[in-house]
Write an enzyme that holds these catalytic residues in place. Structure first.
Site, PDB file in Angstrom:
ATOM      1  N   ASP A  30     -24.019   1.388 -15.171  1.00  0.00           N
ATOM      2  CA  ASP A  30     -23.063   0.446 -15.753  1.00  0.00           C
ATOM      3  C   ASP A  30     -23.632  -0.234 -17.002  1.00  0.00           C
ATOM      4  O   ASP A  30     -24.836  -0.447 -17.103  1.00  0.00           O
ATOM      5  CB  ASP A  30     -22.719  -0.605 -14.692  1.00  0.00           C
ATOM      6  CG  ASP A  30     -21.475  -1.390 -15.056  1.00  0.00           C
ATOM      7  OD1 ASP A  30     -20.714  -0.959 -15.941  1.00  0.00           O
ATOM      8  OD2 ASP A  30     -21.255  -2.453 -14.446  1.00  0.00           O
ATOM      9  N   HIS A  47     -21.992   5.351 -24.164  1.00  0.00           N
ATOM     10  CA  HIS A  47     -22.058   6.472 -23.202  1.00  0.00           C
ATOM     11  C   HIS A  47     -23.039   7.517 -23.720  1.00  0.00           C
ATOM     12  O   HIS A  47     -23.843   8.048 -22.947  1.00  0.00           O
ATOM     13  CB  HIS A  47     -20.673   7.107 -23.023  1.00  0.00           C
ATOM     14  CG  HIS A  47     -19.649   6.160 -22.456  1.00  0.00           C
ATOM     15  ND1 HIS A  47     -19.928   5.337 -21.389  1.00  0.00           N
ATOM     16  CD2 HIS A  47     -18.364   5.894 -22.809  1.00  0.00           C
ATOM     17  CE1 HIS A  47     -18.855   4.617 -21.100  1.00  0.00           C
ATOM     18  NE2 HIS A  47     -17.899   4.927 -21.953  1.00  0.00           N
ATOM     19  N   LEU A 142     -35.044  18.644  -6.401  1.00  0.00           N
ATOM     20  CA  LEU A 142     -34.223  17.421  -6.369  1.00  0.00           C
ATOM     21  C   LEU A 142     -32.760  17.822  -6.421  1.00  0.00           C
ATOM     22  O   LEU A 142     -32.389  18.745  -7.157  1.00  0.00           O
ATOM     23  CB  LEU A 142     -34.553  16.552  -7.599  1.00  0.00           C
ATOM     24  CG  LEU A 142     -33.585  15.412  -7.939  1.00  0.00           C
ATOM     25  CD1 LEU A 142     -33.737  14.257  -6.954  1.00  0.00           C
ATOM     26  CD2 LEU A 142     -33.803  14.894  -9.357  1.00  0.00           C
TER      27      LEU A 142
HETATM   28  C1  FPP Z   1     -20.190   2.727 -17.231  1.00  0.00           C
HETATM   29  O1  FPP Z   1     -20.337   1.941 -18.393  1.00  0.00           O
HETATM   30  C2  FPP Z   1     -20.494   4.150 -17.475  1.00  0.00           C
HETATM   31  C3  FPP Z   1     -19.598   5.184 -17.417  1.00  0.00           C
HETATM   32  C4  FPP Z   1     -18.169   5.001 -17.128  1.00  0.00           C
HETATM   33  C5  FPP Z   1     -19.993   6.583 -17.654  1.00  0.00           C
HETATM   34  C6  FPP Z   1     -21.465   6.870 -17.616  1.00  0.00           C
HETATM   35  C7  FPP Z   1     -21.703   8.332 -17.748  1.00  0.00           C
HETATM   36  C8  FPP Z   1     -22.833   8.899 -18.214  1.00  0.00           C
HETATM   37  C9  FPP Z   1     -24.011   8.138 -18.682  1.00  0.00           C
HETATM   38  C10 FPP Z   1     -22.927  10.396 -18.279  1.00  0.00           C
HETATM   39  C11 FPP Z   1     -22.946  11.011 -16.932  1.00  0.00           C
HETATM   40  C12 FPP Z   1     -22.526  12.405 -17.004  1.00  0.00           C
HETATM   41  C13 FPP Z   1     -22.925  13.406 -16.170  1.00  0.00           C
HETATM   42  C14 FPP Z   1     -22.364  14.775 -16.326  1.00  0.00           C
HETATM   43  C15 FPP Z   1     -23.924  13.138 -15.126  1.00  0.00           C
HETATM   44  P1  FPP Z   1     -19.102   1.044 -18.834  1.00  0.00           P
HETATM   45  O2  FPP Z   1     -18.281   1.809 -19.795  1.00  0.00           O
HETATM   46  O3  FPP Z   1     -18.364   0.593 -17.604  1.00  0.00           O
HETATM   47  O4  FPP Z   1     -19.817  -0.157 -19.529  1.00  0.00           O
HETATM   48  P2  FPP Z   1     -19.253  -1.676 -19.606  1.00  0.00           P
HETATM   49  O5  FPP Z   1     -19.225  -2.168 -18.169  1.00  0.00           O
HETATM   50  O6  FPP Z   1     -20.269  -2.374 -20.449  1.00  0.00           O
HETATM   51  O7  FPP Z   1     -17.887  -1.599 -20.223  1.00  0.00           O
END
Ligand code: FPP
Length: 244
Positions: A30, A47, A142
């Site tokens: 997050d 992201h 893993l």
């Molecule tokens: C939350 O941050 C994060 C996400 C919704 C996506 C995270 C995904 C990745 C890092 C890639 C993973 C991909 C694979 C294939 C494993 P947010 O957008 O909720 O942040 P905020 O709370 O600050 O708005």
């Protein structure tokens, strides 16, 4: 056939007792959006920055001898985000898989997905998901389990529906056997970044006895140091599983 090798030949840090490493660690990645906003960047750049954090976290898990790592990549609630961000995330997840699966496989990582594989997931991404699972199925260092279009309540509803359809009497074992991945062990250590203290529908059943660690860093700033610190915190806890 991919060559299997162990992760970077580093020694487990002194603060960690190698005999009491959690088997299954779960991460809510997050804070990508806030990380970007604080840098006057667009949310999607957060992201993108989260990708390296994910790779570093997998490497740390390999180094520590963790056997299962489940990460929350897209929740059933994330469909409520603006269509542009949803589209970005679908595309990003597909590209990330294509970019990273060979190197992960070479490290002995088996990649699996948990979540509803429904019509909302673009067909191309679904094909990549299935391909990646097949490609890495023989790896055993893993298991990287990616929660995608995942919600715990939906998972439990799906399990109960399966029980009904089969006419099976509900029991803990019967429900566990009908979750998205019945081979997934219970979560030992559950981590959320970004200073939020919420479960957000992530692995509710599997985390019944998990230790929860909340980290202030945003996900793009998470990595080996924070993972080692979370495992050290886990080892300081006294787990009693309802006993004395
Ligand atoms: C939350 O941050 C994060 C996400 C919704 C996506 C995270 C995904 C990745 C890092 C890639 C993973 C991909 C694979 C294939 C494993 P947010 O957008 O909720 O942040 P905020 O709370 O600050 O708005």
């Amino acid at each position: 056939m991919a060559v299997k090798m162990r992760a970077p030949e580093a020694t487990v840090p002194d603060v960690i007792d190698p005999t009491r490493v959690p088997v299954h660690v779960a991460c809510v990645m997050d804070g990508n959006g806030r990380w970007a906003s604080e840098r006057n960047m667009v949310r999607t750049e957060g992201h993108a920055a989260g990708e390296q954090a994910l790779v570093d976290t997998v490497d740390a898990a390999l180094e520590l001898g963790i056997k299962w790592l489940t990460v929350y990549a897209f929740s059933t609630e994330n469909w409520r985000r603006p269509i542009s961000e949803v589209r970005y995330l679908m595309n990003f997840n597909e590209r990330l898989l294509l970019r990273r699966r060979d190197e992960l496989s070479a490290k002995g990582v088996r990649i699996r997905f948990v979540g509803r594989r429904d019509w909302r997931i673009p067909r191309r991404l679904l094909a990549r998901i299935e391909e990646t699972e097949e490609m890495t199925a023989g790896n055993d260092v893993l298991t990287l389990s990616i929660a995608f279009n995942y919600g715990s309540r939906a998972e439990l509803v799906d399990a109960v529906k399966a029980l009904n359809a089969e006419g099976v009497e509900p029991s803990e074992e019967a429900i566990s056997a009908r979750l998205y991945d019945p081979t997934m062990p219970d979560v030992d250590l559950w981590i959320r970044t970004s200073g939020e203290h919420r479960i957000s529908n992530f692995l509710l059943w599997q985390s019944a006895y998990a230790e929860f660690v909340f980290v202030d860093a945003y996900w793009p700033d998470f990595g080996r140091t924070q993972m080692v610190e979370a495992v050290a915190e886990f080892q300081r806890r006294d787990r009693r599983f309802g006993g004395l």
